[in-house]
Design a protein around this motif. Structure first.
Motif, PDB file in Angstrom:
ATOM      1  N   HIS A  75     -54.827 -57.727  54.746  1.00 46.78           N
ATOM      2  CA  HIS A  75     -54.493 -57.668  53.138  1.00 46.78           C
ATOM      3  C   HIS A  75     -53.062 -58.611  53.079  1.00 46.78           C
ATOM      4  N   GLY A  76     -53.767 -60.113  52.539  1.00 50.90           N
ATOM      5  CA  GLY A  76     -52.265 -60.964  52.890  1.00 50.90           C
ATOM      6  C   GLY A  76     -51.106 -61.112  51.758  1.00 50.90           C
ATOM      7  N   VAL A  77     -49.998 -60.953  51.681  1.00 54.46           N
ATOM      8  CA  VAL A  77     -49.189 -61.558  50.588  1.00 54.46           C
ATOM      9  C   VAL A  77     -48.677 -62.395  50.726  1.00 54.46           C
ATOM     10  N   GLY A  78     -48.647 -63.102  51.395  1.00 57.11           N
ATOM     11  CA  GLY A  78     -47.891 -64.486  51.206  1.00 57.11           C
ATOM     12  C   GLY A  78     -48.330 -66.028  51.274  1.00 57.11           C
ATOM     13  N   LEU A  79     -49.712 -66.330  51.205  1.00 59.30           N
ATOM     14  CA  LEU A  79     -49.570 -67.148  50.689  1.00 59.30           C
ATOM     15  C   LEU A  79     -49.859 -68.411  49.080  1.00 59.30           C
ATOM     16  N   SER A  80     -49.421 -67.290  48.433  1.00 63.88           N
ATOM     17  CA  SER A  80     -49.316 -67.828  46.884  1.00 63.88           C
ATOM     18  C   SER A  80     -50.721 -68.736  46.304  1.00 63.88           C
ATOM     19  N   LEU A  81     -51.796 -67.968  46.522  1.00 68.70           N
ATOM     20  CA  LEU A  81     -52.885 -68.885  46.408  1.00 68.70           C
ATOM     21  C   LEU A  81     -53.034 -69.567  44.403  1.00 68.70           C
ATOM     22  N   GLY A  82     -52.069 -68.506  43.918  1.00 65.18           N
ATOM     23  CA  GLY A  82     -52.153 -68.892  42.297  1.00 65.18           C
ATOM     24  C   GLY A  82     -50.883 -70.002  41.884  1.00 65.18           C
ATOM     25  N   GLY A  83     -49.889 -70.694  43.119  1.00 68.19           N
ATOM     26  CA  GLY A  83     -49.047 -71.408  42.903  1.00 68.19           C
ATOM     27  C   GLY A  83     -49.227 -72.742  42.635  1.00 68.19           C
ATOM     28  N   GLU A  85     -48.522 -74.838  44.043  1.00 65.96           N
ATOM     29  CA  GLU A  85     -48.308 -76.316  45.849  1.00 65.96           C
ATOM     30  C   GLU A  85     -48.944 -75.240  46.399  1.00 65.96           C
ATOM     31  N   ARG A  86     -49.774 -76.204  47.341  1.00 67.54           N
ATOM     32  CA  ARG A  86     -50.445 -75.596  48.501  1.00 67.54           C
ATOM     33  C   ARG A  86     -50.530 -75.158  49.434  1.00 67.54           C
ATOM     34  N   PRO A  87     -51.079 -74.294  49.491  1.00 65.49           N
ATOM     35  CA  PRO A  87     -51.146 -72.606  50.934  1.00 65.49           C
ATOM     36  C   PRO A  87     -50.452 -73.693  52.137  1.00 65.49           C
ATOM     37  N   TRP A 113     -48.963 -65.628  42.533  1.00 64.26           N
ATOM     38  CA  TRP A 113     -48.111 -67.061  43.214  1.00 64.26           C
ATOM     39  C   TRP A 113     -46.916 -66.569  43.720  1.00 64.26           C
ATOM     40  N   SER A 114     -46.128 -67.044  44.872  1.00 63.97           N
ATOM     41  CA  SER A 114     -44.803 -66.659  45.089  1.00 63.97           C
ATOM     42  C   SER A 114     -43.657 -67.205  45.937  1.00 63.97           C
ATOM     43  N   SER A 115     -44.433 -68.611  46.318  1.00 67.60           N
ATOM     44  CA  SER A 115     -43.423 -69.105  46.974  1.00 67.60           C
ATOM     45  C   SER A 115     -43.791 -70.544  45.569  1.00 67.60           C
ATOM     46  N   HIS A 116     -42.294 -71.702  45.772  1.00 67.80           N
ATOM     47  CA  HIS A 116     -42.124 -72.826  44.650  1.00 67.80           C
ATOM     48  C   HIS A 116     -40.845 -72.763  45.683  1.00 67.80           C
ATOM     49  N   GLY A 117     -40.637 -74.531  45.677  1.00 65.33           N
ATOM     50  CA  GLY A 117     -39.408 -75.392  46.124  1.00 65.33           C
ATOM     51  C   GLY A 117     -39.566 -75.159  47.748  1.00 65.33           C
ATOM     52  N   GLY A 118     -39.958 -75.064  48.404  1.00 68.62           N
ATOM     53  CA  GLY A 118     -40.054 -73.895  49.872  1.00 68.62           C
ATOM     54  C   GLY A 118     -38.931 -73.294  49.933  1.00 68.62           C
ATOM     55  N   HIS A 119     -39.043 -71.618  48.461  1.00 73.32           N
ATOM     56  CA  HIS A 119     -38.826 -71.381  48.794  1.00 73.32           C
ATOM     57  C   HIS A 119     -39.422 -69.889  48.554  1.00 73.32           C
ATOM     58  N   TYR A 120     -38.972 -68.852  49.195  1.00 70.21           N
ATOM     59  CA  TYR A 120     -40.286 -67.583  48.835  1.00 70.21           C
ATOM     60  C   TYR A 120     -39.893 -66.813  48.250  1.00 70.21           C
ATOM     61  N   LEU A 121     -40.222 -66.283  47.419  1.00 73.00           N
ATOM     62  CA  LEU A 121     -39.650 -64.941  45.850  1.00 73.00           C
ATOM     63  C   LEU A 121     -40.238 -63.156  46.886  1.00 73.00           C
ATOM     64  N   ASN A 122     -40.741 -63.495  47.332  1.00 70.71           N
ATOM     65  CA  ASN A 122     -40.920 -62.044  48.586  1.00 70.71           C
ATOM     66  C   ASN A 122     -41.795 -60.919  46.860  1.00 70.71           C
ATOM     67  N   ASP A 123     -41.848 -61.599  45.603  1.00 75.61           N
ATOM     68  CA  ASP A 123     -43.087 -60.746  44.914  1.00 75.61           C
ATOM     69  C   ASP A 123     -44.372 -60.952  44.420  1.00 75.61           C
ATOM     70  N   LEU A 124     -45.132 -60.408  43.766  1.00 74.94           N
ATOM     71  CA  LEU A 124     -46.306 -61.436  43.302  1.00 74.94           C
ATOM     72  C   LEU A 124     -46.053 -61.747  42.409  1.00 74.94           C
ATOM     73  N   LEU A 125     -46.648 -63.007  42.064  1.00 78.00           N
ATOM     74  CA  LEU A 125     -45.572 -63.040  40.566  1.00 78.00           C
ATOM     75  C   LEU A 125     -47.107 -63.461  39.359  1.00 78.00           C
ATOM     76  N   ARG A 136     -57.248 -74.899  40.096  1.00 80.20           N
ATOM     77  CA  ARG A 136     -56.321 -75.349  40.616  1.00 80.20           C
ATOM     78  C   ARG A 136     -55.789 -74.590  42.120  1.00 80.20           C
ATOM     79  N   MET A 137     -56.298 -73.086  41.804  1.00 78.65           N
ATOM     80  CA  MET A 137     -56.370 -71.519  42.546  1.00 78.65           C
ATOM     81  C   MET A 137     -58.538 -71.970  43.124  1.00 78.65           C
ATOM     82  N   ILE A 138     -59.245 -72.559  42.773  1.00 79.47           N
ATOM     83  CA  ILE A 138     -60.272 -72.651  42.929  1.00 79.47           C
ATOM     84  C   ILE A 138     -59.800 -73.486  44.695  1.00 79.47           C
ATOM     85  N   ASP A 139     -58.971 -75.006  44.602  1.00 85.19           N
ATOM     86  CA  ASP A 139     -58.706 -75.634  45.365  1.00 85.19           C
ATOM     87  C   ASP A 139     -57.794 -74.725  46.751  1.00 85.19           C
ATOM     88  N   HIS A 140     -57.460 -74.297  46.753  1.00 87.20           N
ATOM     89  CA  HIS A 140     -55.967 -73.627  47.367  1.00 87.20           C
ATOM     90  C   HIS A 140     -57.133 -72.281  48.040  1.00 87.20           C
TER      91      HIS A 140
END
Lengths: 301, 263
Positions: A75-83, A85-87, A113-125, A136-140
């Protein structure tokens, strides 16, 4: 930067990897010894793969033994697929290597999403449910499924806020995401309850519009009832206590309307002793068993 | 530079999460259409609380030495200046020791940065690659001249740390003792070997320049050459004590006669 994950000497001779249509639990290091002491007590377990992206150490030692005895889900938490930026390609490669080692039966991620601009926010946003964000999310998700060489599941989030910019309900967003990316869905009933209470909407109406045919796993967890500055209740998706009664009721109702799917108890902080966690899983299982004895659970709408 | 429009985007959302001085994003709603300022703060709190908890678990003796409340304030500043760059939170905190070194508010605890270095190295050893310590009994039959020609392969988790402060004494006293121990900050500096031969991370004392010997062995030098380098660094270097720490720590995973070609 990625740390290679070398195969263990001899590798894992896993038991079958497919997740059974039974109740499992989220596995934390505190419970390794309990699970291994009597593996027959639980049908399967789930872990966050990010906690195992290291070369060695006790967590690999124990997870290897667990995997030799039961199916495992990631159960991954870090891919930020809704963000936006590409995974992250390097992170995907590390996950792929970890999956090759442990052969998880399911691999899930989040509508968040959880990553932006090279930083990881450690929450599900949260994100606005717009056509643009959906495309975009379909692509990710597609990119992730290609990189991992497998289908993934996407989980509905716990929401504390919504966006004026949203153009469709969450259930429509998820339905189209599943239909167009080929991903499955992980229906988190605690998240449904938390989001609906926080928004002042009806969880049953949400579930009535949920794309049930794509559901491949259910999550149950506890939430923390708190109050905002206006003194109004706000539920926090804390995973720090037993599943709440209204969430059990939603579960009993959904089981009647779904084909059998695996169900998982998540408990991630203020961890209980193992028998308490196990009792939660048994309660989930007994609800499923009761419905199926009555011949329910097959009327897939 | 920050217009309200740019706040209503992922970039603006992220900026406002990291920096509580910025206005919260426009266009977010809470219950039944009410504005959601404090709902936004739930995410801010999740981020800072979870990362602070990760740092607290990683640097328990630093927490002990400065106190929970001060640590939390300090962690918030660190997190803002050095946010995680990867979703693998296990890898977060490598910059903390360097941050403490420059952080004026802890200037009265000059050893604090080295305690953080020690805790970070323990953390790395805990998750580093596994390897089986070598059976060293054949070494007992070697002539001293042959010993000097040996090259050792050290355990992948083995690291030496040398500090101008008594880091190991401070760390041990505060990691295990129920009450805060008086810090012997005027005592001599210490060197330690950190290694995880099996499940547990070990901390073994090294004599002066013991870390020099270990670094030289890790570079592939023969034992004789490495010992000469260490002795040149510090007259009090003791080869026997250093080897004893390496042996006891299971820090040697292989050895080969020095004349075999090595890269």
């Amino acid at each position: 930067m990625p740390v290679p994950v070398p195969p263990r000497h001899g590798g894992i001779a896993p038991c079958p990897g497919q997740i059974p249509m039974l109740a499992g639990v989220g596995l934390r290091p505190r419970h390794y010894a309990d699970v291994l002491a009597d593996p027959g007590q639980i049908a399967w377990v789930e872990v966050h793969p990010e906690n195992y992206l290291c070369a060695g150490g006790p967590q690999h030692h124990y997870l290897t033994q667990v995997r030799e005895r039961m199916p495992l889900s990631f159960h991954g938490v870090g891919l930020s697929l809704g963000g936006e930026e590409r995974p992250d390609a390097a992170h995907l490669q590390r996950l792929r290597a970890l999956a090759a080692r442990y052969q998880p039966g399911l691999f899930s991620e989040h509508l968040a999403w959880s990553s932006h601009g090279g930083h990881y926010l450690n929450d599900l946003l949260p994100l606005p449910y717009t056509r643009e964000n959906l495309a975009r999310m379909i692509d990710h998700v597609g990119e992730t499924q290609e990189a991992l060489g497998r289908r993934i599941l996407i989980e509905n989030p716990s929401l504390y806020l919504a966006f004026e910019a949203s153009e469709m309900p969450e259930t429509a967003f998820l339905a189209e995401l599943a239909a167009r990316s080929g991903c499955g869905l992980l229906l988190d009933l605690n998240n449904v309850y938390v989001s609906c209470m926080n928004a002042g909407t009806d969880p049953l109406a949400y579930l009535a519009s949920f794309p049930r045919a794509a559901v491949m796993e259910i999550h149950l967890a506890g939430h923390a009832p708190e109050f905002d500055r206006d003194g109004l209740p706000v539920l926090i998706d804390a995973h720090d206590r037993p599943v709440a009664d209204p969430v059990w009721r939603l579960f009993a109702r959904m089981v009647e309307h779904l084909p059998p799917v695996p169900v998982l108890i998540e408990w991630d902080s203020d961890l209980p002793d193992w028998p308490i966690l196990l009792a939660e899983a048994r309660r989930a299982q007994s609800i499923v068993d009761r419905v199926h004895e009555r011949g329910g659970g097959r009327d897939v709408a | 530079m920050t217009s309200p429009d740019s706040l209503n985007s992922e970039a603006g959302f992220a900026r406002a999460l990291w920096d509580a001085r910025l206005p919260r994003p426009a266009g977010v709603i809470g219950r039944a259409g009410r504005p959601a300022a404090d709902r936004f703060d739930i995410h801010r709190n999740n981020i800072f609380a979870s990362l602070t908890a990760a740092l607290r678990a990683r640097f328990p003796v630093v927490v002990r030495l400065v106190g929970e409340a001060f640590f939390a304030d300090m962690a918030a500043i660190f997190i803002r200046r050095h946010p995680p760059v990867s979703p693998v939170i296990m890898e977060y905190g490598g910059a903390f020791a360097a941050f403490l070194k420059e952080f004026d508010a802890v200037g009265a605890l000059p050893y604090l940065a080295d305690i953080a270095r020690l805790e970070w190295l323990r953390h790395l050893a805990a998750h580093g690659a596994d390897a089986v310590p070598a059976d060293l009994s054949p070494l007992a039959r070697l002539a001293p001249s042959a010993m000097a020609e040996l090259r050792f392969t050290l355990h992948p988790t083995a690291t030496a740390l040398s500090s101008a402060y008594p880091v190991a004494s401070i760390w041990r006293a505060n990691a295990v003792a129920p009450d805060l121990q008086p810090v012997l900050a005027d005592s001599a500096g210490e060197s330690v070997l950190i290694v995880r031969p099996h499940r547990q991370v070990l901390l073994l004392d090294l004599p002066p320049a013991g870390d020099v010997l270990i670094a030289a062995l890790q570079e592939g030098r023969t034992l004789g050459d490495a010992a000469a380098l260490a002795a040149a660094r510090d007259l009090d270097f003791d080869l026997t004590l250093t080897l004893a720490a390496l042996f006891r720590g299971g820090a040697i995973t292989g050895f080969a006669p020095g004349h075999s070609s090595s890269n």
